[in-house]
Design a protein around this motif. Structure first.
Motif, PDB file in Angstrom:
ATOM      1  N   SER A 299      10.161   4.536   0.367  1.00  0.00           N
ATOM      2  CA  SER A 299       9.859   4.226  -1.077  1.00  0.00           C
ATOM      3  C   SER A 299       9.045   3.049  -1.170  1.00  0.00           C
ATOM      4  N   TYR A 300       9.216   2.101  -0.348  1.00  0.00           N
ATOM      5  CA  TYR A 300       8.066   0.907  -0.204  1.00  0.00           C
ATOM      6  C   TYR A 300       6.808   1.320   0.257  1.00  0.00           C
ATOM      7  N   ALA A 301       6.894   2.434   1.245  1.00  0.00           N
ATOM      8  CA  ALA A 301       5.262   2.612   1.806  1.00  0.00           C
ATOM      9  C   ALA A 301       4.670   3.485   0.508  1.00  0.00           C
ATOM     10  N   ILE A 302       5.359   4.221  -0.066  1.00  0.00           N
ATOM     11  CA  ILE A 302       4.564   4.912  -1.290  1.00  0.00           C
ATOM     12  C   ILE A 302       4.221   4.137  -2.299  1.00  0.00           C
ATOM     13  N   GLY A 303       4.965   3.209  -2.616  1.00  0.00           N
ATOM     14  CA  GLY A 303       4.673   2.216  -3.673  1.00  0.00           C
ATOM     15  C   GLY A 303       3.542   1.224  -3.527  1.00  0.00           C
ATOM     16  N   TYR A 304       3.576   0.826  -2.205  1.00  0.00           N
ATOM     17  CA  TYR A 304       2.373   0.036  -1.934  1.00  0.00           C
ATOM     18  C   TYR A 304       1.189   0.701  -1.561  1.00  0.00           C
ATOM     19  N   ARG A 305       1.410   1.900  -1.153  1.00  0.00           N
ATOM     20  CA  ARG A 305      -0.138   2.692  -0.712  1.00  0.00           C
ATOM     21  C   ARG A 305      -0.697   3.158  -2.338  1.00  0.00           C
ATOM     22  N   PHE A 306       0.110   3.724  -3.193  1.00  0.00           N
ATOM     23  CA  PHE A 306      -0.294   4.138  -4.124  1.00  0.00           C
ATOM     24  C   PHE A 306      -0.117   3.445  -5.609  1.00  0.00           C
ATOM     25  N   TYR A 307       1.030   2.853  -5.848  1.00  0.00           N
ATOM     26  CA  TYR A 307       1.157   2.152  -6.942  1.00  0.00           C
ATOM     27  C   TYR A 307       0.501   0.796  -7.060  1.00  0.00           C
TER      28      TYR A 307
ATOM     29  N   ILE B   8      19.782   1.072  -5.872  1.00  0.00           N
ATOM     30  CA  ILE B   8      18.882   1.450  -6.777  1.00  0.00           C
ATOM     31  C   ILE B   8      17.911   0.337  -7.365  1.00  0.00           C
ATOM     32  N   TRP B   9      18.530  -0.376  -7.978  1.00  0.00           N
ATOM     33  CA  TRP B   9      17.840  -1.499  -8.526  1.00  0.00           C
ATOM     34  C   TRP B   9      16.876  -2.340  -7.554  1.00  0.00           C
ATOM     35  N   ILE B  10      17.388  -2.527  -6.306  1.00  0.00           N
ATOM     36  CA  ILE B  10      16.548  -3.495  -5.425  1.00  0.00           C
ATOM     37  C   ILE B  10      15.315  -2.630  -5.310  1.00  0.00           C
ATOM     38  N   ILE B  11      15.432  -1.283  -4.852  1.00  0.00           N
ATOM     39  CA  ILE B  11      14.311  -0.674  -4.456  1.00  0.00           C
ATOM     40  C   ILE B  11      13.288  -0.033  -5.841  1.00  0.00           C
ATOM     41  N   VAL B  12      13.994   0.418  -6.688  1.00  0.00           N
ATOM     42  CA  VAL B  12      13.246   0.577  -7.987  1.00  0.00           C
ATOM     43  C   VAL B  12      12.515  -0.464  -8.459  1.00  0.00           C
ATOM     44  N   GLY B  13      13.485  -1.403  -8.727  1.00  0.00           N
ATOM     45  CA  GLY B  13      13.337  -2.582  -9.606  1.00  0.00           C
ATOM     46  C   GLY B  13      11.867  -3.334  -9.045  1.00  0.00           C
ATOM     47  N   VAL B  14      11.795  -3.606  -7.475  1.00  0.00           N
ATOM     48  CA  VAL B  14      10.907  -4.048  -6.972  1.00  0.00           C
ATOM     49  C   VAL B  14       9.300  -3.438  -7.168  1.00  0.00           C
ATOM     50  N   ILE B  15       9.577  -2.055  -7.000  1.00  0.00           N
ATOM     51  CA  ILE B  15       8.132  -1.282  -7.102  1.00  0.00           C
ATOM     52  C   ILE B  15       7.738  -1.253  -8.525  1.00  0.00           C
ATOM     53  N   PHE B  16       8.510  -1.415  -9.285  1.00  0.00           N
ATOM     54  CA  PHE B  16       8.106  -1.106 -10.872  1.00  0.00           C
ATOM     55  C   PHE B  16       7.999  -2.469 -11.621  1.00  0.00           C
ATOM     56  N   ALA B  17       8.765  -3.317 -11.104  1.00  0.00           N
ATOM     57  CA  ALA B  17       8.991  -4.743 -11.911  1.00  0.00           C
ATOM     58  C   ALA B  17       8.799  -5.965 -11.109  1.00  0.00           C
ATOM     59  N   GLY B  18       9.436  -6.191 -10.196  1.00  0.00           N
ATOM     60  CA  GLY B  18       9.188  -7.483  -9.193  1.00  0.00           C
ATOM     61  C   GLY B  18       7.986  -7.723  -8.633  1.00  0.00           C
ATOM     62  N   ALA B  19       7.217  -6.698  -7.688  1.00  0.00           N
ATOM     63  CA  ALA B  19       6.274  -6.779  -7.241  1.00  0.00           C
ATOM     64  C   ALA B  19       5.003  -6.845  -8.301  1.00  0.00           C
ATOM     65  N   VAL B  20       5.239  -5.973  -9.335  1.00  0.00           N
ATOM     66  CA  VAL B  20       4.209  -6.135 -10.242  1.00  0.00           C
ATOM     67  C   VAL B  20       4.177  -7.296 -10.841  1.00  0.00           C
ATOM     68  N   GLN B  21       5.128  -7.991 -11.245  1.00  0.00           N
ATOM     69  CA  GLN B  21       5.071  -9.270 -11.926  1.00  0.00           C
ATOM     70  C   GLN B  21       4.400 -10.286 -10.903  1.00  0.00           C
ATOM     71  N   ASP B  22       4.736 -10.419  -9.669  1.00  0.00           N
ATOM     72  CA  ASP B  22       4.087 -11.233  -8.843  1.00  0.00           C
ATOM     73  C   ASP B  22       2.741 -11.122  -8.474  1.00  0.00           C
ATOM     74  N   MET B  23       2.212  -9.796  -8.428  1.00  0.00           N
ATOM     75  CA  MET B  23       0.963  -9.139  -8.521  1.00  0.00           C
ATOM     76  C   MET B  23       0.069  -9.902  -9.460  1.00  0.00           C
ATOM     77  N   VAL B  24       0.358  -9.265 -10.600  1.00  0.00           N
ATOM     78  CA  VAL B  24      -0.248  -9.630 -11.886  1.00  0.00           C
ATOM     79  C   VAL B  24      -0.457 -10.905 -12.295  1.00  0.00           C
ATOM     80  N   THR B  25       0.649 -11.746 -12.182  1.00  0.00           N
ATOM     81  CA  THR B  25       0.668 -13.185 -12.620  1.00  0.00           C
ATOM     82  C   THR B  25      -0.283 -14.033 -11.345  1.00  0.00           C
TER      83      THR B  25
END
Length: 743
Positions: free
Chosen positions: A57-65, A131-148
């Motif tokens: 999941s991390y690999a797909i999230g980083y490469r594409f999202y 579920i929360w750790i993986i889905v949450g980081v891809i669509f919420a946590g990492a997005v918050q950090d990057m956009v901020t």
């Protein structure tokens, strides 16, 4: 306002056939892991399946999202000079090699949360938290950090609270400034308390962690003065010395020096305050960045070895996928239903407001190129999420009976192995008194009963995995105590970076009243703001280590909710800025996680304030203990009538602060919604505080490893792999696209 133009020559390339095959296999591995986790019931499965689900999941999230966000939503521009390049002063603004900065950022954001939150949430079973750790980081946590990080970089590295004031307005901005700073002090004090508890009476830990300071100073001087740009050299030196310090710590603990490095909690508080102050005021290249980079080797190295241990030893997940506590909400580790409290308990591994403070604090003042925001903001958060997955594994591979004996309070399991065995049986699990005694003896501890907080469980799980690969049962004690020291190192880097971030935040606030404070490297402001920040968290910490019911212990129950409320502020600011900057059609990227986070945190706040269950509601707890006082009874954990009065006070304070924080966040979100609505209706009247475009003269790769195009550009500029200011006339190959980075 029209959507910003894409940087010139932005490449839009499809995947090559070979890449399609590779990424299809990665997706299949991740899907297989998820299928096994989700469909297995009533049987023990290998922890390796959890690794497969996470890594795929991390690999797909980083490469594409993350690539989609960087190049389609944010439109990062490598031709635009960052604050580090334009304002370089060698103190706070300093272009830092992306590898060192990744280490600093990861070390700064990865604190206690990813280590202990998942351990506590394992009470509900391994599946909800995973579920929360993986889905949450891809669509919420990492997005918050990057956009901020992106928006702060476009604003000379301004803090989150100041961005809220500038972009949302004085009213909502003032609410954000107050909420963010107050929550920041609480978070730092809580993290510091975990360190004190881990290092107190531990000469091995104190010596090893203390030695990272002179090693970091050496690395800082080496990289800036002796051998500039030689990151590989300084990395080898630093890691070698770090390993020596860890081994030497064991020697010290067995030597006559042990008493010298055996410190009381109060003494540790003093040393931590002194260290935090100097880490905040010294030039960032001298201590903070190299120390965080150094600690990252141990953090990431240990977690990678732990993952390899899982692959080799193939331990099974003994905890149920979903336990009965998920629906009943009466778990002994923490009370409350799965929604919202699993999402509150697991903070830093999935979504953490604290990260937004670092992303708008030290990191935007040090980043070389906008194109590195993806690797540092999104990539570091994925790395921390992987730490959380490993913590979940360590909690779930041990016997559930042992897990609940360790993580349940003394009021539930008692003080003897016999009483603990009976209490665990009452919870629906079994473990014999002999098994409890043996588990403690294996790690050379007098007892493991009621070792709450998550850290001992993580250490025990780590010792199980490592001893299965290296040394056998005879090495369990070594690996257990190594893990305790590792956790303290993990968290300390968050406290020192957090103090510096708090200093930036306070200077931004005071700069609204007295303009010289806006100069973040103005020495009187630096020293004054640093003293206030360390004094704030140091006071709560000092009282907390001397009074089990006072100081930060009083505010500890607010940690999870306060941290997630802070994430709501960050996501609200990011959503506002996306809309104001003409990116309305992409605003869902942060608006969706904002809606989810607001629903979770405000529901949790409501329950904490209004629930009539004293295990959940602060005011219900106050009423229970007040009734005990009226009936002349002493209720645990209080031991005296004075303790009863303290619990009443603490519950009242926590309830009032929960209500206050929730109100402040509602104000911020409501005011942000007003600004967004206005921006959509009248885009021509929108003003942004974004710094005008300045052409960059600095060349550096976007990812950890340069692409062939980036290598050619570095050669043409007369630079090595670390990049830097162009030495040769600009004659980079024409095919090198601006605004693009690593694939």
């Amino acid at each position: 306002m029209p959507e910003p133009e894409a940087p010139p020559n932005t490449a839009r390339r499809g995947l090559a056939p070979k890449s399609i095959v590779i990424w299809s296999l990665v997706a299949l591995v991740g899907a297989a892991g998820w299928a096994v986790l989700a469909l297995s019931r009533g049987e023990e499965i290998s922890a390796a399946w959890m690794l497969a689900a996470a890594l795929g999941s991390y690999a797909i999230g980083y490469r594409f999202y993350s690539r989609f966000i960087a190049h389609r939503v944010l439109k990062v521009d490598k031709t635009r000079a960052t604050p580090a390049e334009r304002l370089d002063n060698g103190v706070d603004f300093h272009p830092t090699d992306r590898r060192v900065l990744f280490g600093h950022h990861f070390a700064a954001v990865a604190g206690a949360g990813p280590l202990v939150g998942p351990v506590l949430a394992a009470q509900m079973g391994y599946l909800p938290g995973t579920i929360w750790i993986i889905v949450g980081v891809i669509f919420a946590g990492a997005v918050q950090d990057m956009v901020t990080l992106f928006f702060s970089t476009r604003r000379n590295g301004k803090s989150l609270g100041q961005m809220a004031r500038d972009e949302i307005g004085p009213f909502g901005g003032a609410a954000a400034l107050i909420a963010v700073f107050a929550i920041m002090i609480i978070l730092l004090a809580v993290l510091a308390l975990v360190i004190v508890n881990a290092l107190a009476h531990s000469p091995w830990g104190v010596f090893s962690i203390g030695m990272t300071i002179p090693i970091a100073l050496l690395m800082g001087v080496y990289l800036r003065i002796l051998r500039p740009g030689k990151v590989t050299e300084v990395s080898l030196i630093g890691v070698s010395l770090l390993l020596l310090a860890i081994v030497a710590g064991g020697w010290v603990a067995e030597s006559s020096w042990a008493d010298t490095f055996t410190l009381e909690p109060g003494t540790l508080v003093i040393w931590m305050v002194v260290y935090g102050f100097f880490a905040s005021v010294l030039p960032v290249w001298m201590l903070l960045a190299p120390r965080d980079y150094l600690s990252t080797f141990m953090k990431v190295g240990t977690i990678v070895l732990l993952a390899l241990g899982v692959v080799i030893a193939l331990p099974t997940l003994k905890m149920d996928a979903v336990t009965e506590f998920a629906s009943r909400g009466d778990g002994p580790v923490f009370a409350g239903s799965m929604f919202p409290f699993v999402f509150i308990t697991i903070a830093c591994g999935a979504l953490s407001g604290f990260h937004s403070l670092v992303s708008s604090g030290t990191t935007p003042k040090m980043i070389q190129k906008e194109t590195q925001i993806r690797m540092i903001g999104y990539g570091a958060m994925l790395t921390e999420s992987f730490v959380a997955i490993m913590a979940m594994i360590t909690a779930c591979i041990i016997d559930p009976g042992l897990y609940f004996a360790i993580n349940s309070p003394a009021g539930v399991v008692g003080t003897t192995v016999q009483s603990a065995s009976e209490a665990v049986a009452g919870l629906g699990f079994t473990i014999s008194p002999d098994a409890l005694a043996k588990a403690a003896a294996d790690v050379e501890e007098a007892s493991l009963l009621s070792r709450t907080g998550g850290a001992p469980t993580f250490a025990l799980g780590m010792s199980e995995i490592f001893s299965a690969v290296i040394g056998g049962a005879g090495m369990k004690a070594f690996w257990y105590h190594f893990a305790i020291m590792f956790e303290a190192l993990f968290i300390l880097t968050t406290v020192d970076a957090g103090t510096r971030v708090g200093r930036f935040m306070l200077q931004d606030m005071l700069g609204n009243v007295y303009k010289p404070f806006r100069q973040v490297s103005w020495k009187p402001g630096v020293w004054f703001a640093s003293a206030v920040v360390v004094g704030g968290w140091g006071y709560f910490l000092w009282v907390g280590v001397h009074d089990p019911l006072g100081g930060i212990n009083q505010l500890f129950p607010l940690f999870g909710i306060a941290n997630q409320l802070l994430a709501a502020v960050a996501l609200a600011v990011c959503t506002t800025l996306l809309i104001k900057s003409g990116r309305l059609k992409w605003a869902w990227v942060t608006a969706v996680p904002l809606a989810w986070d607001a629903a979770v945190t405000l529901t949790a706040s409501w329950q904490k304030i209004f629930s009539d269950d004293p295990r959940v509601g602060f005011f219900a707890q106050r009423d229970k203990y007040q009734a005990g006082i009226d009936a002349d009874k002493v209720l645990p954990p209080a031991k005296t009538v004075d303790d009863m009065h303290t619990v009443v006070t603490n519950s009242t304070v926590d309830g009032v602060l929960s209500a206050l924080f929730a109100i402040l966040i509602i104000v911020v979100i409501a005011d942000a919604a007003r600004v967004c609505f206005k921006a959509v209706r009248s885009p021509e009247g929108i003003r942004l505080s974004e710094v005008p475009h300045t052409e960059s003269e600095l060349v550096a790769p976007a990812g950890m490893f340069p692409t062939p195009e980036e290598k050619a550009e570095l050669v043409a500029a007369g630079l090595g792999a670390g990049g830097g200011i162009r030495k040769e006339p600009a004659h980079a190959p024409a095919e090198v696209p601006a605004g693009t980075g690593s694939p």
